[in-house]
Design a protein around this motif. Structure first.
Motif, PDB file in Angstrom:
ATOM      1  N   GLN A 154       0.830  -1.210   0.000  1.00 49.29           N
ATOM      2  CA  GLN A 154       0.000   0.000   0.000  1.00 49.29           C
ATOM      3  C   GLN A 154       0.865   1.262   0.000  1.00 49.29           C
ATOM      4  O   GLN A 154       0.576   2.231  -0.701  1.00 49.29           O
ATOM      5  CB  GLN A 154      -0.928  -0.002   1.215  1.00 49.29           C
ATOM      6  N   GLN A 155       1.934   1.254   0.782  1.00 51.41           N
ATOM      7  CA  GLN A 155       2.838   2.404   0.818  1.00 51.41           C
ATOM      8  C   GLN A 155       3.513   2.617  -0.532  1.00 51.41           C
ATOM      9  O   GLN A 155       3.723   3.752  -0.966  1.00 51.41           O
ATOM     10  CB  GLN A 155       3.888   2.204   1.915  1.00 51.41           C
ATOM     11  N   LEU A 156       3.853   1.515  -1.196  1.00 52.01           N
ATOM     12  CA  LEU A 156       4.452   1.604  -2.531  1.00 52.01           C
ATOM     13  C   LEU A 156       3.484   2.269  -3.507  1.00 52.01           C
ATOM     14  O   LEU A 156       3.859   3.184  -4.257  1.00 52.01           O
ATOM     15  CB  LEU A 156       4.822   0.205  -3.026  1.00 52.01           C
ATOM     16  N   LEU A 157       2.226   1.819  -3.486  1.00 51.49           N
ATOM     17  CA  LEU A 157       1.224   2.398  -4.385  1.00 51.49           C
ATOM     18  C   LEU A 157       1.000   3.878  -4.084  1.00 51.49           C
ATOM     19  O   LEU A 157       0.891   4.704  -5.000  1.00 51.49           O
ATOM     20  CB  LEU A 157      -0.094   1.628  -4.264  1.00 51.49           C
ATOM     21  N   ASN A 158       0.942   4.220  -2.802  1.00 52.27           N
ATOM     22  CA  ASN A 158       0.717   5.622  -2.418  1.00 52.27           C
ATOM     23  C   ASN A 158       1.895   6.507  -2.811  1.00 52.27           C
ATOM     24  O   ASN A 158       1.706   7.668  -3.199  1.00 52.27           O
ATOM     25  CB  ASN A 158       0.474   5.724  -0.910  1.00 52.27           C
TER      26      ASN A 158
END
Length: 201
Positions: A154-158
């Motif tokens: 999720q952090q990667l996508l954000n």
């Protein structure tokens, strides 16, 4: 009655591509009204150092006092030199014919900017980025009290989304790992997730 010239001048000022004003720094003598004596010169010198952001050192104070004394040499009171910015309107005395020319220049500039925007819409420039993940981690997978750098899926996508990228594909693949041998003697396979991002500019 509507002042057409003033409307055009306001439009020219909002155009942004034409310099319509200039800022000049002017220095003038200001009369403090204080009697010219050692105490007041010292006070004015201290204020001068504070205003300029200079350190309160003895050598700076000596120079500041000399500056105040030179500014006040023809006065019975303490005089200080102050600089201030004065903005000059370059369109204040403009002729009607020049207003028309500048208006046309602004219209042309706006058309060029509009054409550039349309060109980017019609012919956008694309960039791509690929991330290969060995594990799809969630925030719950973050190890406690670990100094290792951690980034969940999720952090990667954000991180990419904040920079204007968006996901166009997510695929899973298996790759052979030649460094690890299974019990049968054959090389093992590793599952990976490949994420492709796209950015339009």
């Amino acid at each position: 009655m509507m002042d057409v010239n003033q409307i055009l001048l306001d439009m020219i000022k909002k155009c942004g591509s034409i310099e319509t004003s200039s800022v000049n720094e002017i220095e003038e003598l200001i009369d403090t009204g204080l009697e010219k004596n050692e105490e007041n010169i010292q006070k004015a010198a201290m204020e001068y150092l504070e205003e300029k952001g200079y350190a309160f050192r003895e050598d700076n104070l000596v120079r500041a006092k000399k500056h105040i004394e030179e500014s006040s040499q023809y006065s019975d009171t303490v005089m200080v030199r102050k600089k201030h910015a004065m903005e000059e309107d370059l369109l204040s005395d403009i002729e009607d014919a020049d207003v028309e020319k500048l208006t046309q220049a602004c219209i042309l500039d706006n058309l060029i900017k509009l054409n550039d925007k349309l060109d980017k819409i019609v012919n956008p420039h694309y960039q791509y980025a690929v991330e290969v993940l060995d594990d799809v981690l969630t925030d719950k997978d973050k190890p406690q009290a670990s100094l290792q750098q951690f980034e969940s899926f999720q952090q990667l996508l954000n991180r990419y989304a904040d920079a204007g990228w968006h996901v166009i594909s997510v695929t899973a693949r298996e790759t052979q790992n030649g460094r690890k041998l299974s019990m049968t003697g054959f090389s093992s396979t590793t599952k990976q997730v490949v994420v492709v991002f796209e950015h339009k500019s």
